[in-house]
Enzyme design. Structure first.
Site, PDB file in Angstrom:
ATOM      1  N   ARG A  33      10.972   2.748   1.528  1.00  0.00           N
ATOM      2  CA  ARG A  33      10.322   2.663   2.831  1.00  0.00           C
ATOM      3  C   ARG A  33       9.465   3.891   3.072  1.00  0.00           C
ATOM      4  O   ARG A  33       8.124   3.714   3.059  1.00  0.00           O
ATOM      5  CB  ARG A  33      11.183   2.420   4.064  1.00  0.00           C
ATOM      6  CG  ARG A  33      10.737   2.259   5.493  1.00  0.00           C
ATOM      7  CD  ARG A  33       9.942   3.589   6.170  1.00  0.00           C
ATOM      8  NE  ARG A  33      10.954   4.462   6.408  1.00  0.00           N
ATOM      9  CZ  ARG A  33      10.562   5.746   6.922  1.00  0.00           C
ATOM     10  NH1 ARG A  33       9.303   5.825   6.918  1.00  0.00           N
ATOM     11  NH2 ARG A  33      11.510   6.851   6.956  1.00  0.00           N
ATOM     12  N   CYS A 259       3.930  11.006   5.235  1.00  0.00           N
ATOM     13  CA  CYS A 259       3.845  10.098   6.417  1.00  0.00           C
ATOM     14  C   CYS A 259       2.465   9.956   6.575  1.00  0.00           C
ATOM     15  O   CYS A 259       1.547  10.840   6.758  1.00  0.00           O
ATOM     16  CB  CYS A 259       4.553  10.775   7.544  1.00  0.00           C
ATOM     17  SG  CYS A 259       4.361   9.575   9.324  1.00  0.00           S
TER      18      CYS A 259
HETATM   19  P1  HMG Z   1      -0.082  -0.668  19.200  1.00  0.00           P
HETATM   20  O1  HMG Z   1      -1.463  -0.857  18.190  1.00  0.00           O
HETATM   21  O2  HMG Z   1      -0.418   0.329  20.342  1.00  0.00           O
HETATM   22  O3  HMG Z   1       0.580  -1.819  19.523  1.00  0.00           O
HETATM   23  O4  HMG Z   1       0.685  -0.095  18.032  1.00  0.00           O
HETATM   24  P2  HMG Z   1      -0.052  -3.207  19.925  1.00  0.00           P
HETATM   25  O5  HMG Z   1       1.267  -3.876  20.788  1.00  0.00           O
HETATM   26  O6  HMG Z   1      -1.235  -3.426  20.578  1.00  0.00           O
HETATM   27  O7  HMG Z   1      -0.072  -4.059  18.708  1.00  0.00           O
HETATM   28  C1  HMG Z   1      -1.054  -3.971  17.715  1.00  0.00           C
HETATM   29  C2  HMG Z   1      -1.184  -5.260  16.751  1.00  0.00           C
HETATM   30  O8  HMG Z   1       0.029  -5.107  16.056  1.00  0.00           O
HETATM   31  C3  HMG Z   1      -0.936  -6.438  17.434  1.00  0.00           C
HETATM   32  O9  HMG Z   1      -1.411  -7.425  16.831  1.00  0.00           O
HETATM   33  C4  HMG Z   1       0.474  -6.725  17.681  1.00  0.00           C
HETATM   34  O10 HMG Z   1       0.942  -7.996  17.674  1.00  0.00           O
HETATM   35  C5  HMG Z   1       0.879  -6.316  16.180  1.00  0.00           C
HETATM   36  P3  HMG Z   1      -2.953  -7.962  17.118  1.00  0.00           P
HETATM   37  O11 HMG Z   1      -2.718  -8.768  18.635  1.00  0.00           O
HETATM   38  O12 HMG Z   1      -4.000  -6.861  17.037  1.00  0.00           O
HETATM   39  O13 HMG Z   1      -3.066  -9.129  15.927  1.00  0.00           O
HETATM   40  N1  HMG Z   1       2.184  -5.676  16.477  1.00  0.00           N
HETATM   41  C6  HMG Z   1       3.292  -6.056  15.194  1.00  0.00           C
HETATM   42  N2  HMG Z   1       3.444  -6.836  14.303  1.00  0.00           N
HETATM   43  C7  HMG Z   1       4.357  -6.978  13.519  1.00  0.00           C
HETATM   44  N3  HMG Z   1       5.573  -6.222  13.732  1.00  0.00           N
HETATM   45  C8  HMG Z   1       5.519  -5.420  14.976  1.00  0.00           C
HETATM   46  C9  HMG Z   1       4.531  -5.396  15.676  1.00  0.00           C
HETATM   47  N4  HMG Z   1       4.257  -4.827  16.866  1.00  0.00           N
HETATM   48  C10 HMG Z   1       2.965  -5.142  17.042  1.00  0.00           C
HETATM   49  N5  HMG Z   1       6.708  -4.827  14.965  1.00  0.00           N
HETATM   50  C11 HMG Z   1       3.049  -0.050  17.187  1.00  0.00           C
HETATM   51  C12 HMG Z   1       2.113   0.396  18.654  1.00  0.00           C
HETATM   52  C13 HMG Z   1       4.357   0.669  17.596  1.00  0.00           C
HETATM   53  C14 HMG Z   1       3.162  -1.531  16.894  1.00  0.00           C
HETATM   54  C15 HMG Z   1       2.439   0.955  16.097  1.00  0.00           C
HETATM   55  O14 HMG Z   1       2.072   2.045  16.295  1.00  0.00           O
HETATM   56  C16 HMG Z   1       3.151   0.650  14.801  1.00  0.00           C
HETATM   57  O15 HMG Z   1       3.648  -0.198  14.065  1.00  0.00           O
HETATM   58  N6  HMG Z   1       3.617   2.172  14.433  1.00  0.00           N
HETATM   59  C17 HMG Z   1       4.302   2.330  13.225  1.00  0.00           C
HETATM   60  C18 HMG Z   1       3.890   3.433  12.309  1.00  0.00           C
HETATM   61  C19 HMG Z   1       4.940   3.600  11.288  1.00  0.00           C
HETATM   62  O16 HMG Z   1       5.484   2.962  10.872  1.00  0.00           O
HETATM   63  N7  HMG Z   1       4.899   4.932  10.850  1.00  0.00           N
HETATM   64  C20 HMG Z   1       5.670   5.567   9.660  1.00  0.00           C
HETATM   65  C21 HMG Z   1       7.219   5.460  10.112  1.00  0.00           C
HETATM   66  S1  HMG Z   1       7.774   7.056  10.915  1.00  0.00           S
HETATM   67  C22 HMG Z   1       7.965   8.238   9.776  1.00  0.00           C
HETATM   68  O17 HMG Z   1       7.673   7.910   8.668  1.00  0.00           O
HETATM   69  C23 HMG Z   1       8.785   9.308  10.081  1.00  0.00           C
HETATM   70  C24 HMG Z   1      10.137   9.323   9.590  1.00  0.00           C
HETATM   71  O18 HMG Z   1       9.928   9.177   8.169  1.00  0.00           O
HETATM   72  C25 HMG Z   1      10.810  10.646   9.969  1.00  0.00           C
HETATM   73  C26 HMG Z   1       9.817  11.756   9.642  1.00  0.00           C
HETATM   74  O19 HMG Z   1       9.679  12.152   8.471  1.00  0.00           O
HETATM   75  O20 HMG Z   1       9.674  12.477  10.555  1.00  0.00           O
HETATM   76  C27 HMG Z   1      10.894   8.166  10.066  1.00  0.00           C
HETATM   77 MG    MG Z   2       9.716  11.008   6.719  1.00  0.00          MG
END
Ligand code: HMG
Ligand code: MG
Length: 320
Positions: A33, A259
């Site tokens: 992931r 990230c």
């Molecule tokens: P947004 O653009 O504000 O939300 O994103 P939205 O509701 O307008 O959604 C945008 C589009 O995505 C829409 O599609 C939704 O339907 C779709 P459209 O109408 O444009 O065709 N959508 C989804 N599709 C599939 N699955 C879903 C989903 N949700 C919305 N669940 C949102 C808000 C939260 C969705 C977005 O910001 C997002 O997905 N962010 C994830 C970012 C991410 O994964 N980052 C990496 C993980 S965190 C990390 O790595 C840190 C960690 O390792 C710890 C550390 O190191 O600190 C954990």
């Molecule tokens: Mg991380």
């Protein structure tokens, strides 16, 4: 002159236990992931599945498989459903997936998820960059995910990012981390992972953050540490965490991962580098270091790059 055959030692960690260390710790493998989410290469789903199987064969018993996030935000993991269909890992393997919102939880449950992780930030800027939200908004979005997963009988991990510093906001007060940790626990998460997303922590800082979090009544056995190795401090920060009683550590095989929404975040601490230190301390992990390093070399070849892990590199040189 007669030729002599040199015997070259192939070093492995020599166990020299230190008092106060745990007998064993859990390795929480995030390579599939956190590792793959930010790679420029889009990895075919069959390769991801094979990677996971090889991790399990090497003795990894906890894996974060994928994320049910927006594919517009993380195209690298757009195949989450296919991966879950492709994989049939043993029941004994703890398998976790990320879900940022109700849509993510619905997808995860439909795909047969066994444990879910929500992720929020200690800082406002990263909440905006990573989730297009605020710290409060991210907690509000996490609430139904936690409740829905708990109602489905699943454990829920709560990640907090930027616990030690934020590239846009600078230093992060340990009390900010503890405030968010308290709120996640109040939502019902069953464990926490404190992320040093940009790898800036140092050992005293680790003690300060853990001290503040544990002072809120959160048990140390429910707290994992998630170190990125940007400034080469991850292992010493693990050591500090061990001293504080932490027994679960996030790491990625071969050091895969960054990230995508955090400037300056390089790979996670490599699992092999972590194993070298833990096995040297006589702390058991259940993971076969050589088998894991071979898996990471195999994966690096699929990615077309070299593993940044010092241990993977040294063991590969020894094999050659
Ligand atoms: P947004 O653009 O504000 O939300 O994103 P939205 O509701 O307008 O959604 C945008 C589009 O995505 C829409 O599609 C939704 O339907 C779709 P459209 O109408 O444009 O065709 N959508 C989804 N599709 C599939 N699955 C879903 C989903 N949700 C919305 N669940 C949102 C808000 C939260 C969705 C977005 O910001 C997002 O997905 N962010 C994830 C970012 C991410 O994964 N980052 C990496 C993980 S965190 C990390 O790595 C840190 C960690 O390792 C710890 C550390 O190191 O600190 C954990
Ligand atoms: Mg991380």
């Amino acid at each position: 002159m007669s030729e002599t055959v040199e015997t070259i030692w192939q070093p492995r960690p020599q166990p020299f236990p230190v008092s106060g260390m745990p007998a064993s710790v859990r390795i929480y493998e995030v390579g599939p992931r956190d590792g793959l989410q930010a790679e420029a290469t889009l990895v075919p789903v069959e390769v991801k599945a094979e990677f996971c199987r090889r991790l399990v064969d090497a003795g990894v018993s906890t894996i974060e498989l994928t994320s049910f996030v927006s594919p517009k935000w993380i195209p690298q993991l757009a195949d989450a459903e296919q991966l879950m269909t492709e994989l049939a890992l043993p029941e004994t393997v703890r398998q976790v997936v990320l879900a940022p919102n109700q849509r993510g939880l619905d997808r995860a449950l439909a795909a047969g998820a066994r444990e879910v992780a929500v992720f929020v930030s200690a800082t406002e800027t990263f909440a905006a960059k990573n989730l297009n939200s605020t710290v409060r908004g991210a907690l509000d979005a996490a609430a139904p995910v936690v409740q829905g997963a708990v109602a489905a009988g699943l454990p829920v991990r709560g990640y907090i990012s930027m616990c030690f510093g934020d590239p846009w906001e600078g230093p992060v007060a340990p009390s900010m981390v503890a405030d968010v940790a308290e709120q996640l626990v109040a939502l019902g998460v069953t464990s926490l992972s404190l992320g040093d997303t940009i790898g800036v922590a140092t050992p005293g800082h680790v003690h300060a953050v853990l001290g503040e979090v544990l002072a809120r009544g959160i048990g140390v056995d429910s707290v994992a540490m998630h170190f990125h190795d940007t400034y080469g401090q991850a292992l010493t920060n693990v050591y500090a965490s061990l001293q504080a009683g932490v027994i679960e550590f996030d790491s990625s095989a071969g050091g895969l991962g960054r990230c995508p929404y955090a400037k300056g975040a390089t790979g996670n601490l490599a699992t092999e580098d972590l194993l070298w230190m833990l096995h040297g301390l006589g702390v058991s992990t259940g993971v076969d270091l050589d088998a894991l390093a071979r898996t990471s070399s195999w994966m690096a070849a699929r990615m077309g790059n070299e593993s940044p892990s010092a241990v993977v590199t040294a063991l590969a040189a020894g094999r050659a």
